[in-house]
Structures are given as structure tokens and as C-alpha cells.
Design a protein around this motif. Sequence first.
Motif, PDB file in Angstrom:
ATOM      1  N   ASN A 161       0.796  -1.230   0.000  1.00  0.00           N
ATOM      2  CA  ASN A 161       0.000   0.000   0.000  1.00  0.00           C
ATOM      3  C   ASN A 161       0.825   1.275   0.000  1.00  0.00           C
ATOM      4  N   ARG A 162       2.063   1.207   0.466  1.00  0.00           N
ATOM      5  CA  ARG A 162       2.922   2.392   0.512  1.00  0.00           C
ATOM      6  C   ARG A 162       4.292   2.076  -0.066  1.00  0.00           C
ATOM      7  N   CYS A 163       4.867   3.060  -0.715  1.00  0.00           N
ATOM      8  CA  CYS A 163       6.219   2.894  -1.255  1.00  0.00           C
ATOM      9  C   CYS A 163       7.174   2.577  -0.115  1.00  0.00           C
ATOM     10  N   THR A 164       7.934   1.526  -0.251  1.00  0.00           N
ATOM     11  CA  THR A 164       8.851   1.116   0.818  1.00  0.00           C
ATOM     12  C   THR A 164      10.073   2.016   0.917  1.00  0.00           C
ATOM     13  N   ASN A 165      10.175   3.000   0.012  1.00  0.00           N
ATOM     14  CA  ASN A 165      11.298   3.930   0.083  1.00  0.00           C
ATOM     15  C   ASN A 165      10.868   5.305   0.580  1.00  0.00           C
ATOM     16  N   CYS A 166       9.814   5.876  -0.019  1.00  0.00           N
ATOM     17  CA  CYS A 166       9.401   7.240   0.350  1.00  0.00           C
ATOM     18  C   CYS A 166       8.084   7.280   1.119  1.00  0.00           C
ATOM     19  N   GLN A 167       7.412   6.134   1.256  1.00  0.00           N
ATOM     20  CA  GLN A 167       6.167   5.999   2.021  1.00  0.00           C
ATOM     21  C   GLN A 167       4.953   6.640   1.361  1.00  0.00           C
ATOM     22  N   LYS A 168       5.051   6.999   0.090  1.00  0.00           N
ATOM     23  CA  LYS A 168       3.884   7.538  -0.600  1.00  0.00           C
ATOM     24  C   LYS A 168       2.817   6.463  -0.731  1.00  0.00           C
ATOM     25  N   SER A 169       1.559   6.880  -0.579  1.00  0.00           N
ATOM     26  CA  SER A 169       0.437   5.958  -0.673  1.00  0.00           C
ATOM     27  C   SER A 169       0.191   5.552  -2.126  1.00  0.00           C
ATOM     28  N   GLY A 191      11.164  -5.014   0.622  1.00  0.00           N
ATOM     29  CA  GLY A 191       9.977  -5.752   1.047  1.00  0.00           C
ATOM     30  C   GLY A 191       8.672  -5.367   0.408  1.00  0.00           C
ATOM     31  N   GLY A 192       8.706  -4.793  -0.811  1.00  0.00           N
ATOM     32  CA  GLY A 192       7.437  -4.519  -1.445  1.00  0.00           C
ATOM     33  C   GLY A 192       7.437  -3.415  -2.479  1.00  0.00           C
ATOM     34  N   PHE A 193       6.313  -2.715  -2.530  1.00  0.00           N
ATOM     35  CA  PHE A 193       6.008  -1.721  -3.557  1.00  0.00           C
ATOM     36  C   PHE A 193       6.974  -0.546  -3.557  1.00  0.00           C
ATOM     37  N   LEU A 194       7.341  -0.133  -4.775  1.00  0.00           N
ATOM     38  CA  LEU A 194       8.110   1.094  -4.984  1.00  0.00           C
ATOM     39  C   LEU A 194       7.350   1.984  -5.956  1.00  0.00           C
ATOM     40  N   CYS A 195       7.230   3.256  -5.641  1.00  0.00           N
ATOM     41  CA  CYS A 195       6.556   4.182  -6.539  1.00  0.00           C
ATOM     42  C   CYS A 195       7.423   4.396  -7.790  1.00  0.00           C
ATOM     43  N   PRO A 196       6.848   4.921  -8.870  1.00  0.00           N
ATOM     44  CA  PRO A 196       7.630   5.124 -10.097  1.00  0.00           C
ATOM     45  C   PRO A 196       8.869   5.987  -9.905  1.00  0.00           C
TER      46      PRO A 196
END
Length: 272
Positions: A161-169, A191-196
Motif C-alpha cells: 500500500n505504501r512505497c517502501t522507500n518514500c512511504q507515498k500511498s 519488502g514490497g512496492f516502490l513508486c515510479p
Amino acid sequence: MSFKKTEAVVIKTTNLREADKIITFFSRDFGKIQGIARGVRKIHSRYSGKLELFTRLNVIFFQKIEPLATVDHHPLFSITQADVVEVFPALQADFNKLIGASYIAEFLNRVFEVHDDSQPQVYPLVCKTLRAIADAQQIRPILPAFELKLLTHLGYTPELNRCTNCQKSRAKLLETPSTAQQMPGFSFATGGFLCPSCRPLKKEAVETTYQALDLLQALLETDISHVEQLPCSLSIHQEIKQLLTNYLQFHLGLSLKTDTFVQKIRSAASPQ
């Protein structure tokens, strides 16, 4: 000598001598356990038809108290009684379901050590998963759902649900048309999603799609008995399979023999 009783599912059988077998169970109270069923291979054995793969049983066994027993060494117990609670004939009758159930059994056998009773919530998941595979018309979503739910019990829930680097939703990113059209990523290390925007910053990250992330989230949140109903294209199944295979390898060092067959099942154009 100590007698114990538990409910368990048979996840492996190994022939021993002329008439015996070593039975590996995943149990409700003791985790993975192993015992000897003496005479089980005889024609008139009292265990005939009971200690088959994937059968759910009430088991009574005893284990001698050995002075040399340690945390790393558990002598085989002796099975004294086994009463069937539930059978899944469809798992033996359908090849794809047999391979799917075998994958679950191998997964448990590889991940858990003998007498690791630290995850009691896994046993109900195992029973529900085998039942779901047996009853399903479409088994492909069940296997990744099991993987995700077991990873959660083991403390490796992927962040979706949140970028694992910057925490953006992720939800907020999708509200912005320019961002929604860019490809997100998935990082096994973080451990998961990364935003573009963050995906290029992580060398090990792989490109993925928002549709794959949506399906992973749905599989994680939906009861295993209902995941068959989740809509998914063949391409998305293949995408999440690759993500989960690499995620399991990175965090658990796990590569399963039955995985090749499971990939064929997931890639098949037919419903099964």
C-alpha cells in the motif's frame, strides 16, 4: 514414555524396511512431526487407507524420553492410533490438484523444522487451503494466496500500500493521472512496492504493474476459501508468480521441486 494426541495432516510418507513407513505430519499442536507407522504396508494393516497424503487425522503417538534428545534432535515417535477426520479424494483424482497440494506439502516440509510449534495459526490455514484446492474449479489463485498468508504468519508480509522507500500511498499515486501511467516497481530487499519515482533508485527492483499489486493485496486480504472468485487475467497470474518466487527465494532461500509443475498449472490456458 509420553503419550500425546493431536490433529494433523499427512504431508510426506517414506517407506521404511519391508512393512513400515515414516509419516511426516503438519499438526495443530506440535507443528511438523515425524513418526513410524509399523506394519502400515501390510495388506491387513489397521492403518490401511488412513495414512495417505493430505489426509486429516486425529493421531495418538508415544515418544520415548531419551537423555540425548536436544532441540536439534527429536527421535521418531511411534504412531499408536490414527482416526480419519477429513479426506480430499479430489486431490488424488485430479493431476493439477495433486500437484497443487504437493506444492503446499513441500512448502511446509521445507519451511518448518520438526517440533516447531511457534505458528499454531498455520494449521487452520493448511486445512482450509487443501479444502479450497479440492473444491475449486480454478486453482491458480489459491497457491499464491497461500504463499502470501504463510509469509504473513512468518513475519514477511510484503508492503503493497505504501512505497517502501518514500512511504507515498499507492492509492494517492493512482489519483494522479501522470503518475498512474508510470510503471511502479517491487523491491525484494525493501519488502514490497516502490513508486515510479523510487523504482530507479533501487538496482534490484523489478518493474511491475498496478494490476499485479492490486491482485496481491486482494489475495492477502481475502479468505482462502473465496480467492477462486477473484478476477485475474493469465498475464497477471504469471506476473505475480514471478514476484512471489523471487520474494520467497530472497527472504526464505526457498526453491521448491514442485514449483516447475506449479508454474505450468498457473500458465495453463485452461481453467485448471
